[in-house]
Design a protein around this motif. Structure first.
Motif: not given
Length: 128
Positions: A90-93, A98-101
């Motif tokens: 969950g933390a990884g996803s 967040v990186l994608v956004v």
């Protein structure tokens, strides 16, 4: 004796008007940035939830082979195993979301900042 003074709270935005940024997004209506932020938050929450459930589901199929003395300890170990892998995924996803956004947002802000610096530089050199 109270630790905090009683009375009206000072308005921070009125005290520092030069440091208040305009939250408006150009031609967007006034509340649109709030709606966009809330929608983004909900999307990231759903993404983290799906990652957590997916990670726990995958971990439940790949449990370690350990001989337990009682069924209680086996259940505790299974819940901890699946829970920890679920939290990790969950933390990884969430981090990936967040990186994608965030990366396109940071790039946009840098372009706007560089354009603003170029405009400021041009106006400051043209003044006598």
């Amino acid at each position: 004796m109270p630790r905090h003074p009683r009375g009206p709270v000072p308005d921070v935005f009125a005290a520092f008007p030069d440091q208040v940024e305009d939250a408006g997004g150009g031609d967007l209506p006034a509340g649109w940035s709030l709606v966009r932020s809330a929608g983004l938050t909900v999307v990231l929450m759903v993404l983290a939830g799906l990652g957590t459930v997916g990670g726990a589901w995958v971990a439940s199929g790949h449990t370690p082979d350990i001989a337990y003395t009682t069924l209680l300890w086996e259940g505790v170990a299974l819940v901890l195993w699946c829970g920890l892998w679920g939290l990790l995924s969950g933390a990884g996803s969430l981090a990936l979301g967040v990186l994608v956004v965030a990366l396109p947002w940071v790039r946009r802000r840098r372009r706007e900042g560089q354009a603003g610096v170029a405009v400021e530089g041009a106006t400051s050199t043209s003044s006598p």
